[in-house]
Scaffold this active site. Structure first.
Site, PDB file in Angstrom:
ATOM      1  N   HIS A   1       0.846  -1.194   0.000  1.00 19.61           N
ATOM      2  CA  HIS A   1       0.000   0.000   0.000  1.00 19.61           C
ATOM      3  C   HIS A   1       0.881   1.243   0.000  1.00 19.61           C
ATOM      4  O   HIS A   1       2.110   1.160   0.141  1.00 19.61           O
ATOM      5  CB  HIS A   1      -0.939   0.016   1.214  1.00 19.61           C
ATOM      6  CG  HIS A   1      -0.259  -0.153   2.525  1.00 19.61           C
ATOM      7  ND1 HIS A   1       0.544   0.829   3.072  1.00 19.61           N
ATOM      8  CD2 HIS A   1      -0.228  -1.184   3.395  1.00 19.61           C
ATOM      9  CE1 HIS A   1       1.006   0.406   4.220  1.00 19.61           C
ATOM     10  NE2 HIS A   1       0.576  -0.824   4.442  1.00 19.61           N
TER      11      HIS A   1
HETATM   12  P1  TYD Z   1      -1.810  -3.075   8.040  1.00 23.95           P
HETATM   13  O1  TYD Z   1      -1.228  -1.707   8.022  1.00 23.95           O
HETATM   14  O2  TYD Z   1      -2.927  -3.366   7.093  1.00 23.95           O
HETATM   15  O3  TYD Z   1      -0.672  -4.156   7.807  1.00 23.95           O
HETATM   16  P2  TYD Z   1       0.399  -4.151   6.627  1.00 23.95           P
HETATM   17  O4  TYD Z   1       1.587  -3.443   7.156  1.00 23.95           O
HETATM   18  O5  TYD Z   1       0.707  -5.547   6.285  1.00 23.95           O
HETATM   19  O6  TYD Z   1      -0.224  -3.409   5.509  1.00 23.95           O
HETATM   20  O7  TYD Z   1      -2.286  -3.368   9.512  1.00 23.95           O
HETATM   21  C1  TYD Z   1      -2.879  -4.609   9.896  1.00 23.95           C
HETATM   22  C2  TYD Z   1      -3.927  -4.335  10.967  1.00 23.95           C
HETATM   23  O8  TYD Z   1      -3.338  -3.700  12.093  1.00 23.95           O
HETATM   24  C3  TYD Z   1      -5.039  -3.432  10.481  1.00 23.95           C
HETATM   25  O9  TYD Z   1      -6.259  -4.020  10.865  1.00 23.95           O
HETATM   26  C4  TYD Z   1      -4.862  -2.139  11.238  1.00 23.95           C
HETATM   27  C5  TYD Z   1      -4.053  -2.517  12.437  1.00 23.95           C
HETATM   28  N1  TYD Z   1      -3.070  -1.460  12.797  1.00 23.95           N
HETATM   29  C6  TYD Z   1      -3.319  -0.623  13.867  1.00 23.95           C
HETATM   30  O10 TYD Z   1      -4.350  -0.724  14.540  1.00 23.95           O
HETATM   31  N2  TYD Z   1      -2.378   0.326  14.194  1.00 23.95           N
HETATM   32  C7  TYD Z   1      -1.229   0.466  13.473  1.00 23.95           C
HETATM   33  O11 TYD Z   1      -0.398   1.349  13.797  1.00 23.95           O
HETATM   34  C8  TYD Z   1      -1.000  -0.386  12.343  1.00 23.95           C
HETATM   35  C9  TYD Z   1       0.221  -0.256  11.491  1.00 23.95           C
HETATM   36  C10 TYD Z   1      -1.950  -1.338  12.042  1.00 23.95           C
END
Ligand code: TYD
Length: 153
Positions: A67
């Site tokens: 992303h």
């Molecule tokens: P996400 O950012 O989608 O993971 P990736 O780095 O693989 O794209 O985050 C996964 C889940 O964690 C999503 O449901 C949101 C949660 N999350 C938080 O609550 N706080 C945070 O700071 C982050 C990075 C993720």
């Protein structure tokens, strides 16, 4: 200014490009008792740190990220093990292989990035310039490309 457009100080705004992603070598104290590295905001880290999170226990072959952020800038550190960070500005992509805990990768907002090829027991530490905000994510690469083409990120 918020958003991924950057002011060059003369009122000219430019889009974020891949060349702004860069490796930062962190200060390290090598010691027979064990090594120590550190990072401070506005020093080694080019922004105020508003959040930190870490990714671990990644099963073989899995990918994280995939992303772009509209506003959030990040620094990514392989605290343990190794992985690749693939960064793209829509035109070009570059693979940064992180395998030392004293190398940090700065990824500005407005760039697509994914974390891949995690080694067993690797830990990815991420420092962010913004608190968590689900609306700051662009998760669709076609949408990312359109925003880039339109000069919006
Ligand atoms: P996400 O950012 O989608 O993971 P990736 O780095 O693989 O794209 O985050 C996964 C889940 O964690 C999503 O449901 C949101 C949660 N999350 C938080 O609550 N706080 C945070 O700071 C982050 C990075 C993720």
């Amino acid at each position: 200014m918020k958003g991924s457009l950057k002011n060059d100080g003369k009122g000219v705004f430019e889009m974020r490009t891949l060349k702004e992603a860069r490796i930062i070598e962190l200060p390290t104290f090598f010691d027979a008792r064990g090594n120590l590295s550190f990072a401070e905001q506005f020093e080694q880290i080019p922004f105020e740190i508003h959040r930190t999170y870490w990714i671990y226990d990644v099963p073989g072959g899995e990918m994280r990220g995939g992303h772009a952020f509209v506003n959030n800038q990040e620094v990514i550190i392989a605290l343990s093990g190794s992985f690749d960070v693939v960064v793209s500005d829509g035109d070009r992509r570059e693979v940064f292989s992180l395998n030392r805990s004293y190398f940090a990768l700065y990824v500005p907002n407005g760039l697509w990035r994914s974390l891949e090829n995690f080694s067993t027991n690797s830990v990815a530490l991420e420092l962010g310039s913004e608190p968590y905000d689900g609306t700051d994510y662009i998760r669709d690469f076609d949408v990312f490309m359109k925003l880039k083409r339109d000069g919006k990120i």
